[in-house]
Enzyme design. Sequence first.
Site, PDB file in Angstrom:
ATOM      1  N   GLU A 119       0.842  -1.205   0.000  1.00 50.68           N
ATOM      2  CA  GLU A 119       0.000   0.000   0.000  1.00 50.68           C
ATOM      3  C   GLU A 119       0.881   1.260   0.000  1.00 50.68           C
ATOM      4  O   GLU A 119       0.699   2.199   0.770  1.00 50.68           O
ATOM      5  CB  GLU A 119      -0.966   0.016   1.200  1.00 50.68           C
ATOM      6  N   HIS A 215     -12.367   7.706  13.847  1.00 50.68           N
ATOM      7  CA  HIS A 215     -11.293   7.598  14.835  1.00 50.68           C
ATOM      8  C   HIS A 215     -10.039   8.422  14.532  1.00 50.68           C
ATOM      9  O   HIS A 215      -9.064   8.346  15.268  1.00 50.68           O
ATOM     10  CB  HIS A 215     -10.855   6.137  14.952  1.00 50.68           C
ATOM     11  N   HIS A 248     -14.427   3.045  18.208  1.00 49.46           N
ATOM     12  CA  HIS A 248     -12.987   2.752  18.355  1.00 49.46           C
ATOM     13  C   HIS A 248     -12.603   2.846  19.832  1.00 49.46           C
ATOM     14  O   HIS A 248     -13.124   3.697  20.560  1.00 49.46           O
ATOM     15  CB  HIS A 248     -12.209   3.773  17.523  1.00 49.46           C
TER      16      HIS A 248
END
Length: 388
Positions: A119, A215, A248
């Site tokens: 990524e 979050h 979260h």
Amino acid sequence: MKKILVMLGTRPDAIKMAPVVDCLKRRDSFFDVKVCVTAQHREMIDQVIRFFSIQPDYDLNVMKINQTLFRSTSRILLRMKGVLEKERPDMVLVQGDTTTSFVSSLAAFYLNISIGHIEAGLRTQDKYQPFPEEINRRLTTHIADIHFAPTQIARKNLITEGIQESKIYVTGNTVVDALLMANKKIQDDSSIQNRLTSLFDYLRDDYKLILVTAHRRENFGQGIENICLALKDIIEKHSNVEIVYPVHLNPNVQEPVYRILGVTQNGEKTTDSSGRIHLIKPLSYESFIYLLNKSYLVMSDSGGLQEETPTLKKPLLLMRNCTERPEAIEAGTALLVGTDRDFILSEVSQLLSDKKKYNSMLTDRNPFGDGKAAEKIADSLLSYFNFK
Ligand code: UD1
Ligand code: UDP
């Protein structure tokens, strides 16, 4: 044989690495795969590791409640030294932009060990958004030896920063592989389906389900508060909607969310006075994917959800000011709505009432890949190490 040390720290690291671990382990005549969990997250990574049956070789157990970036960075760096000196891998594989990914790369570099970055190449070009992930990514790029870019845009970003083209492989994002794996596992197993159906038996078929997560550090304070107030507004204005928000575990998220939306946190689920906002603990990956499949639309500031929602054809309202995943915006599957309370309400209201606008966000093509990213990464590693 080449020894590959795969690093996992947070929930998304584990989700996105699970297909890679699986593919590398299946090429066991070429790769000796070791898995190291820093446990920058504890419960939230354990849920994923269990679901994908990953067996870690190391667990550095670094997480502290409300840890600072200083603390997680230094604990990971110090604890990685021992692991790397003992294993001496041929390559350390990291993914994305977490403290675990950046710091493990740094530790490997200090010991002259090669680094593969999955990524790679995502950029907002704003060093404070997302914070500190944009800088984690950039630093990891310049430490890494081989780069797995999910898209052509990410590849171009790397080339612009001077990375050699021959070191970049465009693979798609492994989160799509993970999502397809999870969907198949749910479809193939009636006992998982029954468990999930009873877990969410409080949801009503005659309501439209909005799934929410939030979050990001740059949204702490006013941003998260605005998001919560917007959720209240949505429920007040639309009587046919219910919201599920797995909150979260970061105390900077928990505190305002439960203060504004719930009563005190008391167990697995808290429902607000309207009966239509359900605050729940972070969900196991399969439970989350099940809810994602059931949802009408998604509101989030998450990275991974920008990549998952196009696969499941769910519109995403992205509660941030900018994104490192412009592909989602260009494909029309996500709308950047920021954290302004009135703007969020107005965009959600349009998606609830304007079917044409809603349908325009459903695409047949996921710009983040087709579920074969991990295979491509494993194949690229074979050629990088001259096995083929
Ligand atoms: C981290 C990543 C972020 C990613 C997010 C995914 C960095 C800098 N940020 O942010 O890119 O989007 O994970 O969720 O690496 N906590 C628990 N139990 C858990 C997990 C977290 O209690 O299983 C609480 C702890 O109090 C912890 C806090 O959450 O101190 C923050 O965790 P941390 O990993 O530092 O940051 P995230 O905001 O989760
Ligand atoms: N997710 C999950 N349980 C939840 C919420 C999210 O398993 O309760 C999954 C979701 O499917 C996605 C990933 O976690 O794959 C996103 O992680 P997160 O939002 O924590 O981090 P980000 O993607 O923003 O880095």
